[in-house]
Enzyme design. Structure first.
Site, short mmCIF file in Angstrom:
data_model
loop_
_atom_site.label_atom_id
_atom_site.label_comp_id
_atom_site.label_asym_id
_atom_site.label_seq_id
_atom_site.Cartn_x
_atom_site.Cartn_y
_atom_site.Cartn_z
N LYS A 33 0.80 -1.23 0.00
CA LYS A 33 0.00 0.00 0.00
C LYS A 33 0.83 1.28 0.00
O LYS A 33 0.35 2.33 -0.35
CB LYS A 33 -0.98 0.00 1.16
CG LYS A 33 -0.37 0.20 2.54
CD LYS A 33 -1.52 0.33 3.55
CE LYS A 33 -1.10 0.11 4.98
NZ LYS A 33 -0.14 1.00 5.53
N GLY A 38 9.31 -1.61 2.50
CA GLY A 38 8.74 -1.47 3.85
C GLY A 38 9.51 -0.50 4.73
O GLY A 38 10.27 0.35 4.26
N CYS A 40 11.95 -1.13 6.84
CA CYS A 40 13.39 -1.36 6.86
C CYS A 40 14.13 -0.51 5.82
O CYS A 40 15.04 0.23 6.16
CB CYS A 40 13.67 -2.84 6.63
SG CYS A 40 15.42 -3.20 6.41
N LYS A 49 20.99 3.79 9.24
CA LYS A 49 22.42 3.46 9.14
C LYS A 49 23.16 4.45 8.26
O LYS A 49 24.33 4.74 8.47
CB LYS A 49 22.61 2.04 8.60
CG LYS A 49 22.86 1.00 9.65
CD LYS A 49 21.69 0.51 10.44
CE LYS A 49 21.19 1.26 11.59
NZ LYS A 49 19.96 0.76 12.18
N GLY A 183 15.44 2.33 24.15
CA GLY A 183 15.63 1.06 23.45
C GLY A 183 16.46 1.27 22.18
O GLY A 183 17.23 2.24 22.08
N ILE A 185 15.78 2.06 18.91
CA ILE A 185 15.62 3.26 18.08
C ILE A 185 16.11 4.49 18.84
O ILE A 185 16.85 5.32 18.29
CB ILE A 185 14.13 3.43 17.66
CG1 ILE A 185 13.73 2.30 16.71
CG2 ILE A 185 13.90 4.80 17.02
CD1 ILE A 185 12.29 2.34 16.24
N GLY A 267 8.67 1.33 21.42
CA GLY A 267 8.35 0.00 20.92
C GLY A 267 7.41 0.05 19.73
O GLY A 267 6.92 1.12 19.36
N HIS A 440 44.50 -12.45 11.57
CA HIS A 440 45.16 -11.52 12.49
C HIS A 440 45.75 -10.37 11.72
O HIS A 440 46.36 -10.60 10.67
CB HIS A 440 46.27 -12.26 13.25
CG HIS A 440 47.07 -11.36 14.13
ND1 HIS A 440 46.61 -10.92 15.36
CD2 HIS A 440 48.29 -10.78 13.96
CE1 HIS A 440 47.52 -10.13 15.91
NE2 HIS A 440 48.54 -10.03 15.08
P1 NAI Z 1 12.34 -1.04 22.18
O1 NAI Z 1 11.37 -2.06 22.62
O2 NAI Z 1 13.69 -1.41 21.72
O3 NAI Z 1 12.55 0.02 23.37
C1 NAI Z 1 11.51 0.74 23.95
C2 NAI Z 1 11.96 1.33 25.28
O4 NAI Z 1 10.98 2.26 25.73
C3 NAI Z 1 12.09 0.29 26.39
O5 NAI Z 1 13.35 0.42 27.00
C4 NAI Z 1 10.95 0.64 27.35
O6 NAI Z 1 11.26 0.37 28.69
C5 NAI Z 1 10.81 2.13 27.13
N1 NAI Z 1 9.48 2.69 27.46
C6 NAI Z 1 8.26 2.14 27.20
N2 NAI Z 1 7.28 3.00 27.61
C7 NAI Z 1 7.89 4.10 28.12
C8 NAI Z 1 7.42 5.33 28.70
N3 NAI Z 1 6.12 5.60 28.78
N4 NAI Z 1 8.34 6.24 29.13
C9 NAI Z 1 9.68 5.97 29.02
N5 NAI Z 1 10.17 4.82 28.48
C10 NAI Z 1 9.30 3.91 28.02
O7 NAI Z 1 11.56 -0.20 21.06
P2 NAI Z 1 12.07 0.80 19.93
O8 NAI Z 1 13.37 1.39 20.28
O9 NAI Z 1 10.92 1.71 19.69
O10 NAI Z 1 12.29 -0.14 18.69
C11 NAI Z 1 11.17 -0.78 18.10
C12 NAI Z 1 11.51 -2.00 17.32
O11 NAI Z 1 12.31 -1.71 16.21
C13 NAI Z 1 12.22 -3.02 18.16
O12 NAI Z 1 11.43 -4.17 18.15
C14 NAI Z 1 13.51 -3.25 17.47
O13 NAI Z 1 13.80 -4.62 17.41
C15 NAI Z 1 13.32 -2.66 16.08
N6 NAI Z 1 14.56 -2.00 15.67
C16 NAI Z 1 15.70 -2.72 15.52
C17 NAI Z 1 16.87 -2.11 15.19
C18 NAI Z 1 18.11 -2.91 15.08
O14 NAI Z 1 18.04 -4.12 15.04
N7 NAI Z 1 19.29 -2.30 15.06
C19 NAI Z 1 16.95 -0.66 14.96
C20 NAI Z 1 15.72 0.00 15.18
C21 NAI Z 1 14.57 -0.65 15.50
#
Ligand code: NAI
Length: 454
Positions: A33, A38, A40, A49, A183, A185, A267, A440
């Site tokens: 859509k 997507g 990513c 990155k 987290g 992001i 999240g 190495h």
């Molecule tokens: P996340 O789940 O990594 O982190 C969210 C953080 O927000 C947690 O530490 C949580 O405790 C905190 N939180 C939740 N509610 C809150 C509040 N009301 N006030 C303050 N803190 C609060 O989620 P994020 O960073 O949004 O990433 C989302 C998704 O994207 C993840 O599932 C991740 O796997 C994926 N992602 C992966 C990447 C990678 O592999 N390098 C890069 C970016 C995203």
């Protein structure tokens, strides 16, 4: 029109499913859509990155005197960085489109909605047109969680509250940025905006950053960030967002942090609404499509892969899940093995991990031993990371003598961790790993050195 497979959603799970199925000779329809690639490719992994790499070069240039190089008048042009980011995205999206075309995958731009099932197959409607598929693969991904915090909606409407989508296209670096959520992001974006000149504060509800990351590594990362000037407010729950900052609860009282912009990164949740899953009775579990380890849902010939199944929410997991789905469709035995999926946080320094942490291994009652060694065991690490304090932590199953977890902080960790994945996939014993020769000098030698602790 009838197809062997209809895929809904063109992110990593969706487009790779089409490539693999097309390659195997299936007649495939992809319905997307918004944009092929997507989140990513368009507003996640790849654009972030690209931004982070520009920030890294800028930091190298500004802080190069410790390596004996002096650069003057180093400047950072955010607009140019964004233009390059858009070029990188376009190149990769075009690459995916080209590959889909080469496999004769038909692409329809529009929102697909399942309307039911007939003797011919599953019916999917896009606008006024109806398509029939013998099989369906749902790959609709995920979307940022937006909590009902007072002021959040107004902030989004007026443009001072952002998600990962909008923040990648800001035309100016804000003087101050408050990031809600420490987290993946939040940490990656903090790195970029700190380097680009913003005053960055991360507000995190828990008493630590980086979620399930090994606690020692999370502490090292926080210390590195603090040295760069990034501020942390842990144990803080945001209760209101205002035009000029964020109100949060801390130790029973209320405090305020000023911020010109606010990034909401607490999240993501699977996208399961508006696609007609209920019309054919697809079962959900905690808001995600419930699947087994071959990607099958409860409905025959209906599969789900990627973030929409809520199991791992990483692009590389989506790739593998979708391959498992296609192999299952083709009658080949295949299954997901989530315990060997690695993950990376592209901070500076990088964090990479796979398998159990000491905390999760204890919770599961696994009898293990662990060893932690400094990344400074690697000559290349020392040569290239003045003042670096990275570590590598290795967990070994005591009985079977194979790896059950590897956790690293330090640059190149992102490129090394797949080696640990291979060692874990093949369940190599520690004694056999010791016989492998690592090149190495490389940072990867840290892994080999760590193995000799057992
Ligand atoms: P996340 O789940 O990594 O982190 C969210 C953080 O927000 C947690 O530490 C949580 O405790 C905190 N939180 C939740 N509610 C809150 C509040 N009301 N006030 C303050 N803190 C609060 O989620 P994020 O960073 O949004 O990433 C989302 C998704 O994207 C993840 O599932 C991740 O796997 C994926 N992602 C992966 C990447 C990678 O592999 N390098 C890069 C970016 C995203």
């Amino acid at each position: 029109m009838s197809y062997d497979l209809i895929v809904i959603g063109g992110g990593p799970a969706g487009y790779l499913a089409c490539e693999r199925a097309g390659h195997a000779g299936l007649k495939v329809l992809l319905i997307e859509k918004q944009f092929i690639g997507g989140v990513c490719l368009n507003e996640g992994c790849i654009p972030s990155k690209t931004l982070l790499y520009s920030a890294k070069i800028y930091d190298y240039a500004r802080f190069s005197d410790k390596y004996g190089v002096t650069a003057e008048n180093v400047t950072f042009d955010h607009k140019k960085v964004i233009t390059r980011k858009n070029k990188v995205v376009k190149t990769l999206v075009n690459g995916v489109k080209g590959k889909l075309k080469s496999y004769q995958v038909e692409i329809i731009e529009g929102k697909g909605e399942i309307t039911g099932k007939t003797d011919q197959g599953y019916q999917v409607q896009v606008g006024d047109n109806m398509y029939t598929g013998s099989r369906l693969l749902i790959a609709t991904g995920s979307t940022p969680i937006v909590p009902p915090i007072p002021g959040a909606k107004a902030g989004f409407d007026q443009g001072y509250v952002l998600t990962n989508r909008e923040i990648l296209d800001l035309d100016q670096i804000p003087e101050s940025l408050v990031i809600i959520g420490g987290g993946v992001i939040g940490l990656e974006m903090a790195s970029y905006f700190n380097s680009a000149g913003s005053t960055v504060t991360i507000v995190e509800m828990l008493d630590h950053i980086a979620g399930y990351v090994d606690p020692d590594i999370a502490k090292i990362l926080q210390k590195n960030y603090e040295k760069k000037g990034i501020r942390f407010q842990l144990n803080a729950k945001v209760t209101e967002i205002k035009e000029d900052g964020v109100v949060y609860e801390y130790e029973g009282g209320q405090s305020f942090i000023q911020g010109d912009k606010v990034l909401m990164s607490i999240g993501r949740r699977p996208v399961t609404d508006g696609i007609g899953l209920e019309k054919i009775g697809v079962e959900l579990e905690r808001g995600a499509i419930k699947v087994d380890n071959t990607g099958k849902t409860n409905i025959p010939e209906v599969y789900a892969a990627g973030d929409v199944n809520g199991r791992s929410m990483l692009a590389h997991t989506a790739y593998r899940e979708t391959e498992v789905c296609i192999n299952t469709i083709l009658g080949k035995r295949d299954t997901m093995r989530y315990h060997t999926v690695s993950s990376v946080i592209y901070t500076n320094p990088e964090v990479a991990m796979i398998g159990e942490t000491e905390v999760s291994a204890k919770e599961k009652g696994i009898d293990f031993e662990s060893a932690t060694i400094s990344m400074r065991y690697s000559g290349r690490y020392v040569a290239e990371n003045e003042g670096g304090d990275g570590i590598c932590k290795i967990l070994v199953d005591k009985k079977y003598r194979h790896l059950i977890g590897v956790h690293m902080i330090g640059n190149y960790a992102s490129e090394i961790i797949y080696g640990a994945a291979i060692l874990m996939e093949t369940e190599m014993r520690i004694e056999d790993i010791k016989e492998i020769v690592f090149p190495h000098p490389t940072v990867s030698e840290v892994l080999r050195e760590g193995i000799f602790e057992f």
